[in-house]
Design a protein around this motif. Structure first.
Motif, PDB file in Angstrom:
ATOM      1  N   PRO A   1       0.842  -1.190   0.000  1.00 61.15           N
ATOM      2  CA  PRO A   1       0.000   0.000   0.000  1.00 61.15           C
ATOM      3  C   PRO A   1       0.877   1.240   0.000  1.00 61.15           C
ATOM      4  O   PRO A   1       1.939   1.267   0.630  1.00 61.15           O
ATOM      5  CB  PRO A   1      -0.777  -0.130   1.317  1.00 61.15           C
ATOM      6  CG  PRO A   1      -0.724  -1.565   1.660  1.00 61.15           C
ATOM      7  CD  PRO A   1       0.566  -2.065   1.127  1.00 61.15           C
ATOM      8  N   ARG A   2       0.440   2.265  -0.740  1.00 61.23           N
ATOM      9  CA  ARG A   2       1.255   3.472  -0.848  1.00 61.23           C
ATOM     10  C   ARG A   2       1.273   4.222   0.467  1.00 61.23           C
ATOM     11  O   ARG A   2       0.402   4.053   1.311  1.00 61.23           O
ATOM     12  CB  ARG A   2       0.701   4.354  -1.959  1.00 61.23           C
ATOM     13  CG  ARG A   2       1.022   3.824  -3.319  1.00 61.23           C
ATOM     14  CD  ARG A   2       0.733   4.871  -4.363  1.00 61.23           C
ATOM     15  NE  ARG A   2      -0.691   5.085  -4.519  1.00 61.23           N
ATOM     16  CZ  ARG A   2      -1.456   4.389  -5.352  1.00 61.23           C
ATOM     17  NH1 ARG A   2      -0.920   3.447  -6.098  1.00 61.23           N
ATOM     18  NH2 ARG A   2      -2.734   4.646  -5.468  1.00 61.23           N
TER      19      ARG A   2
ATOM     20  N   HIS B   1      -7.482  13.566  -0.946  1.00 60.16           N
ATOM     21  CA  HIS B   1      -8.662  12.757  -1.238  1.00 60.16           C
ATOM     22  C   HIS B   1      -9.764  13.041  -0.217  1.00 60.16           C
ATOM     23  O   HIS B   1     -10.944  13.116  -0.583  1.00 60.16           O
ATOM     24  CB  HIS B   1      -8.292  11.273  -1.227  1.00 60.16           C
ATOM     25  CG  HIS B   1      -7.655  10.830  -2.507  1.00 60.16           C
ATOM     26  ND1 HIS B   1      -8.375  10.612  -3.652  1.00 60.16           N
ATOM     27  CD2 HIS B   1      -6.359  10.600  -2.828  1.00 60.16           C
ATOM     28  CE1 HIS B   1      -7.557  10.246  -4.620  1.00 60.16           C
ATOM     29  NE2 HIS B   1      -6.321  10.239  -4.144  1.00 60.16           N
ATOM     30  N   ARG B   2      -9.350  13.210   1.044  1.00 58.35           N
ATOM     31  CA  ARG B   2     -10.353  13.513   2.082  1.00 58.35           C
ATOM     32  C   ARG B   2     -11.037  14.846   1.771  1.00 58.35           C
ATOM     33  O   ARG B   2     -12.256  14.962   1.803  1.00 58.35           O
ATOM     34  CB  ARG B   2      -9.681  13.603   3.462  1.00 58.35           C
ATOM     35  CG  ARG B   2      -9.593  12.275   4.184  1.00 58.35           C
ATOM     36  CD  ARG B   2      -9.393  12.484   5.684  1.00 58.35           C
ATOM     37  NE  ARG B   2      -8.305  13.387   5.996  1.00 58.35           N
ATOM     38  CZ  ARG B   2      -7.029  13.034   6.103  1.00 58.35           C
ATOM     39  NH1 ARG B   2      -6.692  11.779   5.920  1.00 58.35           N
ATOM     40  NH2 ARG B   2      -6.098  13.921   6.407  1.00 58.35           N
TER      41      ARG B   2
ATOM     42  N   ARG C   1      -1.702   3.799 -12.284  1.00 58.15           N
ATOM     43  CA  ARG C   1      -3.004   3.666 -11.638  1.00 58.15           C
ATOM     44  C   ARG C   1      -3.910   2.696 -12.373  1.00 58.15           C
ATOM     45  O   ARG C   1      -5.098   2.641 -12.080  1.00 58.15           O
ATOM     46  CB  ARG C   1      -3.675   5.033 -11.586  1.00 58.15           C
ATOM     47  CG  ARG C   1      -2.920   6.019 -10.717  1.00 58.15           C
ATOM     48  CD  ARG C   1      -3.238   7.435 -11.099  1.00 58.15           C
ATOM     49  NE  ARG C   1      -4.662   7.622 -11.113  1.00 58.15           N
ATOM     50  CZ  ARG C   1      -5.369   7.964 -10.061  1.00 58.15           C
ATOM     51  NH1 ARG C   1      -4.764   8.178  -8.927  1.00 58.15           N
ATOM     52  NH2 ARG C   1      -6.663   8.117 -10.138  1.00 58.15           N
TER      53      ARG C   1
ATOM     54  N   GLY D   1     -13.153  14.738  -1.456  1.00 58.03           N
ATOM     55  CA  GLY D   1     -14.359  13.932  -1.268  1.00 58.03           C
ATOM     56  C   GLY D   1     -15.522  14.734  -0.730  1.00 58.03           C
ATOM     57  O   GLY D   1     -16.680  14.354  -0.886  1.00 58.03           O
ATOM     58  N   ARG D   2     -15.210  15.853  -0.097  1.00 60.11           N
ATOM     59  CA  ARG D   2     -16.285  16.674   0.481  1.00 60.11           C
ATOM     60  C   ARG D   2     -16.887  17.637  -0.538  1.00 60.11           C
ATOM     61  O   ARG D   2     -17.889  18.282  -0.262  1.00 60.11           O
ATOM     62  CB  ARG D   2     -15.725  17.492   1.662  1.00 60.11           C
ATOM     63  CG  ARG D   2     -15.315  16.618   2.829  1.00 60.11           C
ATOM     64  CD  ARG D   2     -15.077  17.440   4.089  1.00 60.11           C
ATOM     65  NE  ARG D   2     -14.443  16.581   5.071  1.00 60.11           N
ATOM     66  CZ  ARG D   2     -13.176  16.675   5.439  1.00 60.11           C
ATOM     67  NH1 ARG D   2     -12.405  17.617   4.922  1.00 60.11           N
ATOM     68  NH2 ARG D   2     -12.667  15.852   6.323  1.00 60.11           N
ATOM     69  N   LEU D   3     -16.233  17.761  -1.686  1.00 60.47           N
ATOM     70  CA  LEU D   3     -16.743  18.705  -2.691  1.00 60.47           C
ATOM     71  C   LEU D   3     -18.052  18.190  -3.289  1.00 60.47           C
ATOM     72  O   LEU D   3     -18.213  16.984  -3.490  1.00 60.47           O
ATOM     73  CB  LEU D   3     -15.713  18.896  -3.813  1.00 60.47           C
ATOM     74  CG  LEU D   3     -14.398  19.565  -3.422  1.00 60.47           C
ATOM     75  CD1 LEU D   3     -13.418  19.518  -4.588  1.00 60.47           C
ATOM     76  CD2 LEU D   3     -14.638  21.020  -3.011  1.00 60.47           C
TER      77      LEU D   3
ATOM     78  N   GLN E   1      -3.283  11.611   0.681  1.00 61.30           N
ATOM     79  CA  GLN E   1      -4.539  11.106   1.249  1.00 61.30           C
ATOM     80  C   GLN E   1      -5.405  12.243   1.780  1.00 61.30           C
ATOM     81  O   GLN E   1      -6.629  12.218   1.656  1.00 61.30           O
ATOM     82  CB  GLN E   1      -4.242  10.091   2.357  1.00 61.30           C
ATOM     83  CG  GLN E   1      -3.740   8.776   1.784  1.00 61.30           C
ATOM     84  CD  GLN E   1      -3.301   7.788   2.847  1.00 61.30           C
ATOM     85  OE1 GLN E   1      -2.969   8.169   3.955  1.00 61.30           O
ATOM     86  NE2 GLN E   1      -3.261   6.515   2.485  1.00 61.30           N
ATOM     87  N   TRP E   2      -4.745  13.281   2.322  1.00 60.09           N
ATOM     88  CA  TRP E   2      -5.494  14.435   2.824  1.00 60.09           C
ATOM     89  C   TRP E   2      -6.275  15.085   1.680  1.00 60.09           C
ATOM     90  O   TRP E   2      -7.399  15.563   1.866  1.00 60.09           O
ATOM     91  CB  TRP E   2      -4.551  15.461   3.470  1.00 60.09           C
ATOM     92  CG  TRP E   2      -3.573  16.054   2.476  1.00 60.09           C
ATOM     93  CD1 TRP E   2      -2.344  15.586   2.174  1.00 60.09           C
ATOM     94  CD2 TRP E   2      -3.790  17.185   1.635  1.00 60.09           C
ATOM     95  NE1 TRP E   2      -1.761  16.344   1.199  1.00 60.09           N
ATOM     96  CE2 TRP E   2      -2.637  17.343   0.854  1.00 60.09           C
ATOM     97  CE3 TRP E   2      -4.848  18.088   1.458  1.00 60.09           C
ATOM     98  CZ2 TRP E   2      -2.488  18.349  -0.084  1.00 60.09           C
ATOM     99  CZ3 TRP E   2      -4.712  19.089   0.526  1.00 60.09           C
ATOM    100  CH2 TRP E   2      -3.536  19.224  -0.239  1.00 60.09           C
TER     101      TRP E   2
ATOM    102  N   TYR F   1     -12.321  12.302  -7.152  1.00 63.91           N
ATOM    103  CA  TYR F   1     -11.221  11.342  -7.036  1.00 63.91           C
ATOM    104  C   TYR F   1     -10.059  11.775  -7.924  1.00 63.91           C
ATOM    105  O   TYR F   1      -8.895  11.743  -7.520  1.00 63.91           O
ATOM    106  CB  TYR F   1     -11.717   9.946  -7.457  1.00 63.91           C
ATOM    107  CG  TYR F   1     -10.766   8.829  -7.114  1.00 63.91           C
ATOM    108  CD1 TYR F   1     -10.600   8.416  -5.806  1.00 63.91           C
ATOM    109  CD2 TYR F   1     -10.028   8.191  -8.098  1.00 63.91           C
ATOM    110  CE1 TYR F   1      -9.721   7.389  -5.475  1.00 63.91           C
ATOM    111  CE2 TYR F   1      -9.144   7.170  -7.789  1.00 63.91           C
ATOM    112  CZ  TYR F   1      -8.994   6.778  -6.477  1.00 63.91           C
ATOM    113  OH  TYR F   1      -8.115   5.767  -6.157  1.00 63.91           O
TER     114      TYR F   1
ATOM    115  N   ARG G   1     -18.241  11.765  -7.856  1.00 61.59           N
ATOM    116  CA  ARG G   1     -17.121  11.105  -7.173  1.00 61.59           C
ATOM    117  C   ARG G   1     -15.927  10.895  -8.103  1.00 61.59           C
ATOM    118  O   ARG G   1     -14.782  11.031  -7.681  1.00 61.59           O
ATOM    119  CB  ARG G   1     -17.590   9.755  -6.599  1.00 61.59           C
ATOM    120  CG  ARG G   1     -16.581   9.143  -5.643  1.00 61.59           C
ATOM    121  CD  ARG G   1     -16.413  10.044  -4.416  1.00 61.59           C
ATOM    122  NE  ARG G   1     -15.429   9.532  -3.466  1.00 61.59           N
ATOM    123  CZ  ARG G   1     -14.220  10.058  -3.284  1.00 61.59           C
ATOM    124  NH1 ARG G   1     -13.825  11.099  -4.001  1.00 61.59           N
ATOM    125  NH2 ARG G   1     -13.392   9.565  -2.371  1.00 61.59           N
TER     126      ARG G   1
ATOM    127  N   ASP H   1      -5.802   0.500 -10.032  1.00 62.18           N
ATOM    128  CA  ASP H   1      -6.850   1.225  -9.310  1.00 62.18           C
ATOM    129  C   ASP H   1      -8.016   1.536 -10.237  1.00 62.18           C
ATOM    130  O   ASP H   1      -9.187   1.441  -9.841  1.00 62.18           O
ATOM    131  CB  ASP H   1      -6.298   2.534  -8.732  1.00 62.18           C
ATOM    132  CG  ASP H   1      -5.478   2.282  -7.473  1.00 62.18           C
ATOM    133  OD1 ASP H   1      -5.358   1.108  -7.078  1.00 62.18           O
ATOM    134  OD2 ASP H   1      -4.960   3.260  -6.895  1.00 62.18           O
TER     135      ASP H   1
END
Lengths: 230, 782
Positions: free
Chosen positions: B380-381, B389-390, B676, B393-395, B386-387, B403, B399, B679
């Motif tokens: 795992p990277r 993406h967090r 990616r 994700g709220r926008l 990651q922050w 992303y 999705r 993914d």
């Protein structure tokens, strides 16, 4: 009983390969059934799963899942079919490392355009059922194998799929975690979930499946339902 | 390289075909851009000196009276002390020609030569062929363009002359050439044949040297035989002045091109090696030494890059040829070609950049512990991005889009390289748009006389349309009465308005030597220069000056200066600073009314809409020729040609830089998509549609595009704001606001979107690949 999966004369040949990787074969899976597909490496188990999931197209025959002839669907319709009808669990979890556990679980629902509130509620519900709610904000890299597979199962179930496909779900787990996932699948089956499970592990097949199909060289060598009828 | 190593390199190059092709194309474009940029920078360096040296230019062009000196005597002047080479005598005369559309270019010097080549002034035939028989002429290349093409005709003294070629003379020894017999045929009493001699001297570095050489010549021929001379120093000053404004422009584009090339090549190569860490780990696990791994990966990058570099040199040379042709016209110099050392230095530099860009990550990979290398891409990277993406994700966006928006934060270095590529592309686009607008504005304001449709000459020394070329040994004709000419113009049907203009040498208190004074009669607003500050002439007692005048005299707007024209003096108040690009020469504008003895030498006529300038000039000419005046319909000025050339160059250079930027983005997105692919496979297995996959990939560059636009537009704006005044300074003038403030808000917003467009276009192809990739295959990819 209504068939959720109906394979008729299905064969899959890969380019530059002589014999077909799968079939031709006929197979139907009834609603609520838990089918274990077993067989040695190269017997066509994963190919069968890919055809059912619409990840691959058969060279011959038709694949109908939940009333939809999957092999005739275009890419866009296939994507919609997968997100609405299919839940998938993989051997190596295939969680997205950049996303939190909650975000991973919510992703398929978000792709359907489901509302934020509904998606979150469903994810919370699944995390509770699967006992992973405390990891909601964690990233997959920090979880154990068993926990990761629980996250993967939650993600597979978030859109309430007609069919759950599991490809060697315990293959990458230690025995305790494997037992965990086995129990989980048994519970899901008891709850009425139709499951197709690909596995090498006869114990897993026996514990989780109501029916077992054994593939050898792409053909059904043994179907427990047919045996029972006989 | 050992067998197994060769096989590793070959399979690495072959297996990653897309990557290999992208490396080759990106390197090719970057090298082509660098060759073009480098060539333009080289030719911008003292273009006159290079052309003059290549042509064995004439230090002194001398006109002799053949009635007073024989050809043998002139030939002997080539043996004089300090003369290192000579050519001639060539018969020469001055012709006043009319082109096929009725326009009359300024008087032209015609020289008879049997061919372009000579020991001095070895001409470059840039198009067509040399004149072989009477009726054929070769024009100087500065006329080549919309006004004159091969096969066009000129009429002089009733003789039709067909343009069969264009040639360049760095020494500017003639405007057109013909056979010697043709020159003799076209000579007239007004413009008799003279003998042109061209000399090169041992010492000709200064005005004093040239004056001393001229003195020796004068002494070597009979008295009165030498009619006039032209020093190469004057030609050089005029040429350097003409070339000066273009140099900062070419240098700015050149620097942009080279910087972008280095960034793109560096990021393409280092990215390609950086994404192969796992394969490197496997190679080490099966027994390859770190040194072999480094060699394999450097070679793997060098193979496609070398192909790209070779193709880039060829493409760069092909693209540079038309650009250098344009530059040659812009500079009025001899045939330019890509300097041989540019073709050596650019590929060598590119190979070095490729080598370093490949070596650094390969060395890192080679030193990496085997298990660590293998783990890259499997484990795992780390938490990078990651922050993002967090947060994304709220926008309240789909999705797939959120992303994608967060993706760039996982690879900050690659993102930075992509950002730089987009920003440089946007800078280039912004700069080019601004420059084109500025140049067009300069073109429309710098030659106010050209706004008039018809020019009426009252006789005497001409003042418009180029250098005054007096007929050797002939008196100036008697000028017409300006009052009568003015009355005739007013009486002519089709006249809308007119004003008179005359040029005189003047002296100004506090300025040593003379300045050129342009004196206006009537309402001259239509012919007024654009103002840098203050206003144009509105009445008597006023003077408009160039910025340099204020510097020289230490005056400012509102001050009064004493101006003397002939025997008349007047105290004139400085009312404005005008934009004019006449170069180092000081020129002032005032009213004729302040100097009653001065006379207008020209009338500039504006005609009514729908009236043909040529037929108006013909009709007016019939009316005023008996008065001793003549009328000419004005043709587009040569400066327009220069502006067109610079516009075309700006467009081509911008296109190249934007393409290189797009390729940089394409490469980064290809790398990213490759990394990616698994993914993306997972997302597709979960139900992500092809459209959503495309959205995801495009969204991953959208932020970079927007940011690149936000950085690139102000930077391009600032570059324009910096380069334009430098260009103006080089041309010896300040620039009016209308030339500097060429951007408007909607245009800047559109240019800001250029960054987004570059990013999206660069990502479109890999986005399509990602959408089409087989999910089952992608899921098997590690």
């Amino acid at each position: 009983m209504t068939a959720v999966i109906e394979l008729k004369g299905v064969a899959k040949r890969y380019e530059n390969a002589g014999a077909p990787a799968l079939g031709p074969l006929d197979l139907s899976v009834a609603q609520g059934e838990a089918l274990a597909v077993t067989g040695p490496s190269g017997s066509g188990k994963s190919t069968l799963l890919n055809l059912v999931a619409g990840l691959d197209k058969p060279t011959e025959g038709t694949v109908t899942v939940a009333g939809q002839q999957v092999d005739r669907l275009g890419e866009h319709a296939l994507a919609r079919f997968r997100r609405e009808r299919i839940g998938m669990v993989f051997q190596f979890f295939n969680l997205l490392d950049d996303l939190t556990v909650l975000d991973n679980i919510q992703l398929p629902a978000q792709l359907t355009g489901s509302s934020r509130r509904k998606t979150q509620a469903r994810a919370q519900e699944l995390m509770e059922v699967l006992g992973i709610q405390k990891h909601a904000r964690a990233y997959p890299g920090r979880l154990s194998g068993g926990e990761r597979q629980r996250v993967a199962v939650a993600r597979a179930l978030v859109n309430r799929p007609s069919l759950l496909l599991a490809d060697e779900p315990t293959g990458a787990l230690d025995s305790a975690s494997g037992q965990d996932v086995r129990d989980l699948l048994v519970d899901l089956h008891r709850g009425g979930q139709t499951i197709v499970l690909v596995t090498h592990d006869p114990a897993l097949a026996e514990a989780c499946a109501s029916r077992t199909v054994h593939l050898v060289d792409g053909h059904v060598a043994l179907d427990s339902r047919a045996e029972a009828v006989r | 390289m050992t067998g197994p190593l060769l096989r590793v390199v070959r399979s690495g190059v072959g297996r990653r075909r897309v990557q290999t092709v992208v490396i080759a194309i990106a390197t090719m474009m970057a090298v082509a851009a660098a060759v073009v940029a480098g060539s333009l920078m080289v030719v911008s360096n003292a273009p006159f000196d290079h052309a003059f040296a290549a042509q064995q230019g004439a230090h002194l062009t001398a006109e002799f009276d053949p009635a007073k000196v024989t050809a043998e005597q002139l030939g002997a002047t080539g043996q004089l002390d300090d003369v290192t080479a000579s050519a001639g005598p060539y018969p020469a005369t001055v012709i006043e020609a009319t082109d096929s559309s009725g326009h009359r270019p300024p008087a032209m010097t015609l020289v008879g030569r049997t061919g372009p080549h000579a020991e001095v002034d070895d001409l470059d035939l840039t198009a067509g062929r040399w004149a072989r028989k009477p009726g054929e002429v070769v024009l100087t290349s500065s006329y080549q363009g919309p006004a004159f093409k091969l096969g066009d005709t000129l009429t002089a003294s009733g003789t039709t002359l067909t343009v069969v070629g264009f040639a360049t003379s760095a020494s500017k020894t003639a405007d057109l050439w013909a056979t010697p017999a043709q020159v003799r045929d076209l000579a007239s009493q007004e413009h008799p044949v003279t003998s042109q001699m061209l000399y090169r001297f041992d010492s000709a570095g200064s005005k004093g040297d040239i004056a001393a050489d001229r003195k020796k010549l004068l002494a070597a021929v009979p008295s009165g035989a030498l009619l006039g001379t032209q020093s190469y120093l004057d030609t050089k000053r005029a040429a350097d002045h003409g070339a000066a404004p273009t140099i900062p422009f070419l240098v700015a584009f050149g620097v942009l091109g080279i910087v972008m090339s280095v960034i793109i090549v560096g990021s393409v190569i280092s990215g390609a090696v950086g994404t192969s860490l796992r394969r490197i780990g496997i190679l080490k696990a099966i027994g390859f030494t770190p040194r072999e791994v480094v060699r394999a990966y450097v070679a793997q990058a060098l193979i496609p890059a070398t192909v790209g570099i070779a193709l880039g040199v060829v493409l760069g040379n092909l693209l540079a040829v038309p650009l250098l042709d344009d530059t040659e016209q812009a500079y009025g110099t001899a045939t330019l070609s890509v300097a041989w050392w540019v073709d050596v230095v650019v590929p060598a530099g590119a190979l070095l950049v490729v080598g370093i860009a490949a070596f650094v990550p390969a060395l890192r990979a080679g030193r990496l512990r085997t298990v660590e290398a293998i783990a890259v891409g499997r484990a795992p990277r780390t938490g990078r991005g990651q922050w993002a993406h967090r947060a994304a994700g709220r926008l309240p966006l789909p999705r797939a889009v959120t992303y994608g928006l967060a993706s760039p934060f996982a690879h900050p270095v690659r993102t930075l390289a992509m950002l730089l590529a987009v920003a440089f592309g946007t800078i280039a686009a912004t700069f080019a748009v601004g420059l084109t607008s500025s140049l067009n504005e300069v073109s429309s304001i710098q030659d106010p006389e050209s706004r008039s449709a018809v020019t009426v000459f009252t006789g005497g020394p001409s003042v418009a349309g180029g250098e005054h070329v007096p007929a050797p040994g002939t008196p100036e004709p008697e000028p017409a009465d300006p009052a009568q000419v003015s009355a005739a113009i007013k009486a002519q049907s089709g006249t809308a308005s007119s004003y008179g203009m005359g040029q005189q040498d003047a002296t100004v208190a506090g300025v040593s030597g003379t300045v050129r004074a342009t004196l206006y009669q009537g309402d001259s607003r239509r012919g007024g220069y654009a103002m840098i500050s203050g206003h144009w002439l509105t009445g008597a007692g006023q003077v408009v000056v160039p910025g340099q005048f204020l510097e020289t005299t230490g005056t400012e707007i509102g001050d009064t200066v004493r101006v003397t024209v002939g025997k008349e003096s007047a105290g004139l108040r400085i009312v404005g600073v005008a934009f004019e690009s006449s170069g180092g020469e000081l020129e002032i504008q005032a009213n004729l009314a302040d100097f009653p003895a001065a006379r207008p030498q020209e009338f500039l006529v504006n005609i009514k809409a729908g009236v043909s300038a040529v037929s108006y000039a013909e009709k007016l000419g019939a009316r005023i020729e008996p008065l001793g005046a003549e009328a000419r319909a004005n043709s587009p000025s040569q400066q327009d040609g220069l502006v067109l050339i610079l516009n075309a160059m700006a467009a081509l250079l911008t296109l190249m830089l934007v393409s290189v930027a797009g390729l940089g983005v394409l490469n980064s997105v290809v790398l990213d998509t490759r990394e990616r692919v698994h993914d993306l496979g997972v997302c597709k297995a979960l139900g992500m549609s092809p459209r959503q996959t495309v959205s995801l990939v495009l969204a991953s560059v959208a932020g970079i595009g927007v940011l690149g636009g936000l950085v690139g537009v102000p930077a391009g704006y600032a570059l324009h704001g910096f380069v334009l005044p430098v260009m103006g300074h080089a041309a010896g003038t300040g620039l009016p606001r209308s030339v500097l403030d060429v951007y408007d808000t909607p245009q800047l917003l559109l240019l800001g979107l250029a960054g987004l467009a570059i990013a999206l276009l660069g990502a479109l192809l890999p986005a399509g690949w990602a959408a089409k990739s087989r999910t089952a295959t992608a899921l098997r990819t590690e």
